[in-house]
Design a protein around this motif. Structure first.
Motif, mmCIF file in Angstrom:
data_model
loop_
_atom_site.group_PDB
_atom_site.id
_atom_site.type_symbol
_atom_site.label_atom_id
_atom_site.label_comp_id
_atom_site.label_asym_id
_atom_site.label_seq_id
_atom_site.Cartn_x
_atom_site.Cartn_y
_atom_site.Cartn_z
ATOM 1 N N ARG A 216 16.385 -1.847 -26.626
ATOM 2 C CA ARG A 216 17.043 -2.103 -28.209
ATOM 3 C C ARG A 216 17.711 -3.286 -28.401
ATOM 4 N N LEU A 217 18.765 -3.684 -27.680
ATOM 5 C CA LEU A 217 19.750 -4.590 -27.893
ATOM 6 C C LEU A 217 18.862 -6.099 -27.762
ATOM 7 N N ARG A 218 17.968 -6.096 -26.888
ATOM 8 C CA ARG A 218 17.093 -7.276 -26.763
ATOM 9 C C ARG A 218 16.494 -7.619 -28.237
ATOM 10 N N VAL A 219 15.748 -6.487 -28.571
ATOM 11 C CA VAL A 219 15.152 -6.810 -29.834
ATOM 12 C C VAL A 219 15.911 -7.322 -31.171
ATOM 13 N N GLU A 220 17.099 -6.490 -30.919
ATOM 14 C CA GLU A 220 18.082 -6.862 -32.155
ATOM 15 C C GLU A 220 18.675 -8.334 -31.971
ATOM 16 N N ARG B 19 23.713 -12.569 -25.877
ATOM 17 C CA ARG B 19 23.031 -12.486 -24.533
ATOM 18 C C ARG B 19 23.810 -12.717 -23.532
ATOM 19 N N ALA B 20 24.983 -13.698 -23.623
ATOM 20 C CA ALA B 20 25.775 -13.882 -22.659
ATOM 21 C C ALA B 20 26.750 -12.497 -22.377
ATOM 22 N N MET B 21 26.915 -11.746 -23.595
ATOM 23 C CA MET B 21 27.784 -10.634 -23.439
ATOM 24 C C MET B 21 26.849 -9.572 -22.712
ATOM 25 N N LEU B 22 25.521 -9.772 -22.828
ATOM 26 C CA LEU B 22 24.809 -8.592 -22.551
ATOM 27 C C LEU B 22 24.686 -9.005 -21.020
ATOM 28 N N ALA B 23 24.528 -10.286 -20.624
ATOM 29 C CA ALA B 23 24.654 -10.422 -19.180
ATOM 30 C C ALA B 23 25.987 -10.035 -18.310
ATOM 31 N N GLY B 24 26.851 -9.630 -19.013
ATOM 32 C CA GLY B 24 28.041 -9.158 -18.458
ATOM 33 C C GLY B 24 27.771 -7.988 -17.561
ATOM 34 N N VAL C 166 27.904 -0.986 -25.227
ATOM 35 C CA VAL C 166 28.422 -0.728 -26.303
ATOM 36 C C VAL C 166 29.271 -1.875 -26.972
ATOM 37 N N ARG C 167 29.542 -2.511 -26.302
ATOM 38 C CA ARG C 167 30.530 -3.846 -26.944
ATOM 39 C C ARG C 167 29.700 -4.742 -27.661
ATOM 40 N N VAL C 168 28.434 -4.900 -27.130
ATOM 41 C CA VAL C 168 27.332 -5.692 -27.659
ATOM 42 C C VAL C 168 26.947 -5.002 -29.019
ATOM 43 N N ARG C 169 26.754 -3.799 -28.619
ATOM 44 C CA ARG C 169 26.372 -2.977 -29.987
ATOM 45 C C ARG C 169 27.384 -3.126 -31.076
ATOM 46 N N GLN C 170 28.642 -3.044 -30.757
ATOM 47 C CA GLN C 170 29.869 -3.256 -31.958
ATOM 48 C C GLN C 170 29.708 -4.739 -32.308
ATOM 49 N N GLU C 171 29.262 -5.694 -31.491
ATOM 50 C CA GLU C 171 29.521 -7.079 -32.097
ATOM 51 C C GLU C 171 28.322 -7.224 -33.212
ATOM 52 N N ILE C 172 27.154 -6.573 -32.773
ATOM 53 C CA ILE C 172 26.018 -6.529 -33.636
ATOM 54 C C ILE C 172 26.193 -5.826 -34.844
ATOM 55 N N ALA C 173 26.780 -4.778 -34.858
ATOM 56 C CA ALA C 173 27.286 -3.906 -36.039
ATOM 57 C C ALA C 173 28.151 -4.570 -37.095
ATOM 58 N N LYS C 174 29.338 -5.444 -36.346
ATOM 59 C CA LYS C 174 30.188 -5.780 -37.415
ATOM 60 C C LYS C 174 29.733 -7.224 -37.926
ATOM 61 N N ARG C 175 28.704 -7.612 -37.581
ATOM 62 C CA ARG C 175 28.119 -8.777 -38.291
ATOM 63 C C ARG C 175 27.565 -8.708 -39.757
ATOM 64 N N PRO C 176 27.788 -9.530 -40.847
ATOM 65 C CA PRO C 176 27.546 -9.474 -42.035
ATOM 66 C C PRO C 176 26.003 -9.318 -41.866
ATOM 67 N N LYS C 177 25.368 -8.428 -42.714
ATOM 68 C CA LYS C 177 24.012 -8.221 -43.003
ATOM 69 C C LYS C 177 23.501 -9.064 -43.776
ATOM 70 N N ALA D 45 23.241 -19.824 -31.808
ATOM 71 C CA ALA D 45 24.422 -19.890 -31.304
ATOM 72 C C ALA D 45 24.668 -18.247 -30.819
ATOM 73 N N GLU D 46 24.559 -17.510 -32.114
ATOM 74 C CA GLU D 46 24.876 -16.005 -31.945
ATOM 75 C C GLU D 46 24.012 -15.296 -30.850
ATOM 76 N N ILE D 47 22.645 -15.578 -30.745
ATOM 77 C CA ILE D 47 21.858 -15.141 -29.885
ATOM 78 C C ILE D 47 22.438 -15.561 -28.419
ATOM 79 N N LYS D 48 22.532 -16.713 -28.222
ATOM 80 C CA LYS D 48 23.027 -17.254 -26.951
ATOM 81 C C LYS D 48 24.503 -16.373 -26.357
ATOM 82 N N ARG D 49 25.272 -16.167 -27.596
ATOM 83 C CA ARG D 49 26.571 -15.446 -27.247
ATOM 84 C C ARG D 49 26.334 -14.030 -27.035
#
Length: 368
Positions: A182-186, A278-283, A357-368, A272-276
């Motif tokens: 799900r995170l990869r798609v989002e 994905r880097a978090m996801l790679a953690g 969970v941290r990646v999910r939170q980062e995605i959620a707080k981004r303005p839509k 840049a955001e995708i890269k960031r």
């Protein structure tokens, strides 16, 4: 009246004698304890035959000792039938009670056998090994038996914990795998809506200014034609029109340039955001590598446990208490280490989950 009372007394005595006869005869046939189901049927038939014989004797008694007071034949038959039903019910009651007692005895015996067979549940033993283990326990003294049981239960507890951790690992790993997809798609779809909106704006702006650009191009072509034929008046008129359109066209082009710049910047931010993200996801990759190492350790621990279990089974066959206890302690240690590796894997899976969970939170707080 005395004769009637005398007859009732005789009837009561006969009934009591009949009941006593039934009890004595039924007690001489222990249906369940000694003869099984076949003897149970014979005992029941015997009781019913006995009841029938006693009823017949009671009817004979009524004939031998008739009441001085005349009684109708139908009344006598009715009393005889009542006695027959009462004694038949009594015979069934005796049989039912004895059957119930027999069933209780059988159930108790089964419970005792079941309790002895599961006395040491928790380790994967076959039938032969289980019998050997039971034999070791039966031959040991009270203190040794207690020590053996405690060591056995310790192994069982560790094994139960290992299975619990394994189930937790499977559940958490499945959840992490689904969340990763799900995170990869989002992440891939980050700012798609914004970029699409800006691209649509550029397209609409260009379409809006297209007639202006077409007019400006046409005026410039006419000016070139006027210059070619050296028509000063025409040239002057066209030049004036062209100069009037020039600043408007400039503003239109600037508007389009700004829109395109906004689109380019949005695409750049998206990348840049995708890269960031994905880097978090790679953690989680570090924890995943550790999980692979931990799984290898768990496999080795499982092999050690299996070897220790085989040694325990061999020692139980030999029946030497000291060796059995030693192999149990070794088995408990192997089970503990195996459980520890599973717990470690679960801890690492939790680290993966925390990263997601941290990646999910980062995605959620981004303005839509």
């Amino acid at each position: 009246m005395q004769t009637e009372a005398w007859k009732e007394t005789i009837s009561e005595q006969e009934a009591m004698e009949c009941c006593s006869s039934l009890l004595e005869r039924s007690s001489s046939h222990n249906i369940i304890e000694h003869h099984g189901l076949l003897e149970e049927k014979k005992g029941r038939q015997h009781i019913e035959d006995t009841a029938t014989e006693d009823i017949a004797s009671m009817e004979t008694s009524d004939i031998l000792f008739p009441s001085p007071i005349a009684t109708s034949h139908s009344h006598m038959m009715e009393q005889s039938n009542v006695r027959r039903r009462q004694l038949s019910s009594f015979a069934h009651l005796i049989f039912g009670s004895r059957l119930l007692i027999g069933l209780v005895i059988l159930f108790s015996a089964g419970t005792i056998y079941f309790a002895s067979s599961v006395e040491a549940a928790g380790i994967d033993l076959g039938v032969t090994a289980q019998k050997a283990w039971d034999s070791v326990l039966n031959k040991a003294d009270a203190q040794t038996k207690l020590t053996l049981k405690q060591a056995y239960e310790k192994v069982g507890n560790w094994k139960a914990q290992e299975q619990t951790w394994e189930q937790k690992i499977k559940t958490l790993h499945a959840a992490n795998t689904a969340e990763l997809e799900r995170l990869r798609v989002e992440i891939r779809q980050t700012d798609d809506a914004k970029v699409a909106a800006l691209a649509e704006k550029v397209k609409q702006t260009q379409a809006r200014y297209e007639p202006l650009f077409a007019l400006y191009s046409s005026v410039n072509r006419q000016l070139d034609a006027a210059k070619a034929i050296k028509n000063k008046e025409w040239s002057a008129a066209i030049r004036t029109q062209a100069e009037t359109l020039k600043p408007v066209v400039k503003l239109a082009r600037e508007d389009i340039r700004i829109k395109k710049k906004e689109l380019a910047e949005a695409r750049k931010r998206k990348s840049a955001e995708i890269k960031r993200l994905r880097a978090m996801l790679a953690g989680a990759d570090s924890a995943k590598k550790q999980i692979q190492t931990a799984k290898k350790q768990a496999t080795l621990a499982k092999e050690r446990y299996s070897n220790a279990l085989q040694q325990f089974k061999q020692n139980t066959k030999q029946g030497q208490t000291s060796r059995v206890l030693s192999s149990l302690n070794t088995l408990a240690s192997a089970a503990e280490k195996w459980t520890g590796t599973k717990q470690n894997i679960h801890t690492l899976e939790q680290k993966v989950s925390t990263t997601y969970v941290r990646v999910r939170q980062e995605i959620a707080k981004r303005p839509k």
